[in-house]
Write a protein that holds these residues in place. Structure first.
Motif, PDB file in Angstrom:
ATOM      1  N   ASP A  77      47.645  33.380  35.523  1.00  0.00           N
ATOM      2  CA  ASP A  77      46.963  34.026  36.644  1.00  0.00           C
ATOM      3  C   ASP A  77      45.914  33.120  37.259  1.00  0.00           C
ATOM      4  O   ASP A  77      45.174  32.436  36.558  1.00  0.00           O
ATOM      5  CB  ASP A  77      46.260  35.310  36.187  1.00  0.00           C
ATOM      6  CG  ASP A  77      45.310  35.810  37.264  1.00  0.00           C
ATOM      7  OD1 ASP A  77      45.793  36.393  38.233  1.00  0.00           O
ATOM      8  OD2 ASP A  77      44.087  35.553  37.166  1.00  0.00           O
ATOM      9  N   LYS A  78      45.890  33.113  38.577  1.00  0.00           N
ATOM     10  CA  LYS A  78      44.827  32.379  39.277  1.00  0.00           C
ATOM     11  C   LYS A  78      44.022  33.282  40.194  1.00  0.00           C
ATOM     12  O   LYS A  78      43.078  32.835  40.834  1.00  0.00           O
ATOM     13  CB  LYS A  78      45.435  31.231  40.083  1.00  0.00           C
ATOM     14  CG  LYS A  78      45.938  30.136  39.162  1.00  0.00           C
ATOM     15  CD  LYS A  78      46.530  28.974  39.916  1.00  0.00           C
ATOM     16  CE  LYS A  78      47.029  27.924  38.952  1.00  0.00           C
ATOM     17  NZ  LYS A  78      48.206  27.209  39.473  1.00  0.00           N
TER      18      LYS A  78
ATOM     19  N   ALA B 251      39.965  34.392  39.073  1.00  0.00           N
ATOM     20  CA  ALA B 251      38.893  33.461  39.433  1.00  0.00           C
ATOM     21  C   ALA B 251      38.722  33.399  40.952  1.00  0.00           C
ATOM     22  O   ALA B 251      37.597  33.353  41.461  1.00  0.00           O
ATOM     23  CB  ALA B 251      39.194  32.074  38.873  1.00  0.00           C
TER      24      ALA B 251
ATOM     25  N   ALA C 234      37.091  36.667  42.158  1.00  0.00           N
ATOM     26  CA  ALA C 234      35.706  36.694  41.669  1.00  0.00           C
ATOM     27  C   ALA C 234      34.805  35.819  42.520  1.00  0.00           C
ATOM     28  O   ALA C 234      33.715  36.214  42.931  1.00  0.00           O
ATOM     29  CB  ALA C 234      35.662  36.234  40.208  1.00  0.00           C
ATOM     30  N   THR C 235      35.266  34.615  42.792  1.00  0.00           N
ATOM     31  CA  THR C 235      34.459  33.671  43.566  1.00  0.00           C
ATOM     32  C   THR C 235      34.236  34.189  44.981  1.00  0.00           C
ATOM     33  O   THR C 235      33.128  34.135  45.517  1.00  0.00           O
ATOM     34  CB  THR C 235      35.172  32.305  43.599  1.00  0.00           C
ATOM     35  OG1 THR C 235      35.429  31.902  42.248  1.00  0.00           O
ATOM     36  CG2 THR C 235      34.332  31.254  44.292  1.00  0.00           C
TER      37      THR C 235
ATOM     38  N   LEU D 268      32.316  41.327  40.670  1.00  0.00           N
ATOM     39  CA  LEU D 268      33.538  41.747  39.992  1.00  0.00           C
ATOM     40  C   LEU D 268      33.128  42.327  38.640  1.00  0.00           C
ATOM     41  O   LEU D 268      32.657  41.613  37.763  1.00  0.00           O
ATOM     42  CB  LEU D 268      34.480  40.555  39.815  1.00  0.00           C
ATOM     43  CG  LEU D 268      35.817  40.873  39.154  1.00  0.00           C
ATOM     44  CD1 LEU D 268      36.583  41.953  39.903  1.00  0.00           C
ATOM     45  CD2 LEU D 268      36.672  39.616  39.023  1.00  0.00           C
ATOM     46  N   ALA D 269      33.291  43.639  38.497  1.00  0.00           N
ATOM     47  CA  ALA D 269      32.785  44.316  37.301  1.00  0.00           C
ATOM     48  C   ALA D 269      33.833  44.402  36.205  1.00  0.00           C
ATOM     49  O   ALA D 269      33.501  44.418  35.022  1.00  0.00           O
ATOM     50  CB  ALA D 269      32.309  45.722  37.664  1.00  0.00           C
ATOM     51  N   GLU D 270      35.097  44.478  36.568  1.00  0.00           N
ATOM     52  CA  GLU D 270      36.144  44.581  35.545  1.00  0.00           C
ATOM     53  C   GLU D 270      37.493  44.217  36.136  1.00  0.00           C
ATOM     54  O   GLU D 270      37.731  44.345  37.335  1.00  0.00           O
ATOM     55  CB  GLU D 270      36.200  45.980  34.938  1.00  0.00           C
ATOM     56  CG  GLU D 270      36.198  47.108  35.957  1.00  0.00           C
ATOM     57  CD  GLU D 270      36.109  48.500  35.303  1.00  0.00           C
ATOM     58  OE1 GLU D 270      36.642  48.685  34.199  1.00  0.00           O
ATOM     59  OE2 GLU D 270      35.531  49.399  35.939  1.00  0.00           O
ATOM     60  N   VAL D 271      38.364  43.769  35.257  1.00  0.00           N
ATOM     61  CA  VAL D 271      39.719  43.385  35.653  1.00  0.00           C
ATOM     62  C   VAL D 271      40.698  44.052  34.704  1.00  0.00           C
ATOM     63  O   VAL D 271      40.425  44.163  33.500  1.00  0.00           O
ATOM     64  CB  VAL D 271      39.913  41.852  35.551  1.00  0.00           C
ATOM     65  CG1 VAL D 271      41.360  41.470  35.863  1.00  0.00           C
ATOM     66  CG2 VAL D 271      38.954  41.122  36.483  1.00  0.00           C
ATOM     67  N   ARG D 272      41.814  44.489  35.248  1.00  0.00           N
ATOM     68  CA  ARG D 272      42.906  44.912  34.369  1.00  0.00           C
ATOM     69  C   ARG D 272      44.184  44.223  34.816  1.00  0.00           C
ATOM     70  O   ARG D 272      44.396  43.996  36.006  1.00  0.00           O
ATOM     71  CB  ARG D 272      43.108  46.429  34.425  1.00  0.00           C
ATOM     72  CG  ARG D 272      41.911  47.162  33.883  1.00  0.00           C
ATOM     73  CD  ARG D 272      42.216  48.614  33.610  1.00  0.00           C
ATOM     74  NE  ARG D 272      40.974  49.297  33.309  1.00  0.00           N
ATOM     75  CZ  ARG D 272      40.878  50.602  33.097  1.00  0.00           C
ATOM     76  NH1 ARG D 272      41.968  51.360  33.174  1.00  0.00           N
ATOM     77  NH2 ARG D 272      39.714  51.150  32.818  1.00  0.00           N
TER      78      ARG D 272
ATOM     79  N   ARG E 264      22.101  33.085  35.914  1.00  0.00           N
ATOM     80  CA  ARG E 264      22.486  33.858  37.094  1.00  0.00           C
ATOM     81  C   ARG E 264      21.368  34.823  37.470  1.00  0.00           C
ATOM     82  O   ARG E 264      20.759  35.452  36.618  1.00  0.00           O
ATOM     83  CB  ARG E 264      23.747  34.690  36.819  1.00  0.00           C
ATOM     84  CG  ARG E 264      24.977  33.872  36.510  1.00  0.00           C
ATOM     85  CD  ARG E 264      26.230  34.751  36.468  1.00  0.00           C
ATOM     86  NE  ARG E 264      27.299  34.008  35.835  1.00  0.00           N
ATOM     87  CZ  ARG E 264      27.562  34.023  34.538  1.00  0.00           C
ATOM     88  NH1 ARG E 264      26.849  34.775  33.733  1.00  0.00           N
ATOM     89  NH2 ARG E 264      28.542  33.305  34.033  1.00  0.00           N
TER      90      ARG E 264
END
Lengths: 256, 256
Positions: free
Chosen positions: A29-30, A33, A36-37, A46-50, A226
């Motif tokens: 997967d690309k 990132a 998110a960027t 970006l709080a969460e990914v599934r 951050r």
């Protein structure tokens, strides 16, 4: 952004990556990132990914949960012309709306395929959208992305997903972007754990991550600070740098 | 694997990637593909992935949901010595067990750090495990992975996570591995959507994915056939190949 209150509002997004090819390990997967960027530039976190399979129920469940607790939901994958492209149907079903042919998408596809064999049934699948959706421009392949309220349905091919994000740039409401700076050092992170913890504690609104690495038999780490406040970032970087020097290490500005 | 019943049992795993650095876009995740590929060799399917922040509640919720509906749960990230490494605490809290110092992990760290400045409090953090856990060997850095029942807590650094997976190879019960073969073609996938759909329908137990790409101004796609039965895979590949030839295209064995 005029007062402290509006500065504190944090906008969040979730990303749902749809595709057997990621879960099988075939494809690296690309999009995580990349999204998110891009989100960070919009002032959205970006709080969460599934990552889920090409499966109606799995997609539906994730859409419900992620949509409910984030300002925005992005999906990538599953909007092509083949039988395994079920994202539009799954999202429409999850939201209880029907699937319709979007007239502008149909026109765009007719134009794109005019010199490429014409608009077949399979190709027309790419004009199907959940009822009420708008299109997200795709300069590359004729098949548009889809916006339905706060849900953004993007292509899986990273380059095309990137073009769709470009089309959305500066369109979404967000807050202050999270700024970050990195300082690195050839030091075992365990050696300066206290310094990092204390620096984060001493600077409200800062977040410090420690990312170790092993290269050529040596250990080192990068420390990422951050914050939405540039001064806070600079102060933390300075504190870590000074702390490293006091301990006899040589900090590397911008990381190793 | 003696009868049709045991052959049909599908073993699944979920992966929970823990780390702000993935969600900020700073770090490109490599563990999803690595864990997926390894799982497949064990006869276990990666059913879903989540990426969450270094946050107790987010980790806890994901652990509960993913553990409940998969045979195995893997996590990566957050087991180092610094303040942002909270995976052990979050998982222990989610499961309602306490965190203890594992004597073997302590001994391993004492050995590793004997010539590296000794075992400090920060380093001893890496010997903390949820009560009842076993260790997963880590030949590289002294800090072990952790197994607690069907939960496997791995490092975030991909190379170290890979060593931990190696230590677990052939230890877990699984089913038949999913086999896959690829056939590619310089064809717009929309052109052969019917062929793919019908081939999948005609071959029970097959799953066909279509992955388009754009290179040097041309469109092409790879078609990936997956099944636990090698004959089914070969038959589908043959059917797609013959179909492509009939339509005037040149299939490329093993993909483009």
């Amino acid at each position: 952004m005029t007062g402290p209150e509006s500065e504190e509002r944090i906008w969040t997004a979730a990303l749902l990556v749809i595709g057997d090819e990621i879960l099988s390990g075939r494809t690296q997967d690309k999009n995580v990132a990349q999204v998110a960027t891009w989100l960070n530039l919009q002032g959205i976190r970006l709080a969460e990914v599934r990552v889920v399979a090409d499966d109606m129920d799995a997609i539906g469940e994730a859409v419900h949960q992620l949509k409910a607790r984030n300002d925005y939901l992005f999906t990538t994958g599953g909007i092509g012309p083949t039988h395994d492209d079920i994202t539009v149907d799954a999202i429409a079903r999850a939201l209880g709306v029907s699937v319709v042919i979007h007239p502008k998408a149909r026109a765009a596809l007719e134009g794109y395929y005019a010199t490429r064999g014409g608009l077949t049934d399979a190709r027309l699948r790419m004009a199907r959208v959940p009822d009420g959706a708008e299109l997200i421009e795709n300069a590359m392949s004729g098949a548009p992305g889809i916006r339905l309220g706060n849900i953004f349905i993007l292509a899986g091919v990273p380059h095309i997903a990137g073009l769709m994000l470009e089309a959305l740039s500066n369109q979404l409401e967000g807050g202050l972007p999270v700024l970050s700076r990195t300082i690195g050092c050839w030091v075992p992170e365990s050696e300066i754990a206290d310094l990092l913890r204390e620096t984060e504690r001493a600077h409200a609104g800062s977040q410090i991550g420690s990312y170790p690495f092993f290269r050529e038999g040596r250990v080192g780490a990068n420390f990422v600070v951050r914050s939405t406040d540039p001064l806070t970032v600079d102060r933390c970087i300075a504190a870590i740098g000074e702390g490293l020097v006091l301990l006899g290490y040589v900090p590397v500005v911008d990381g190793i």
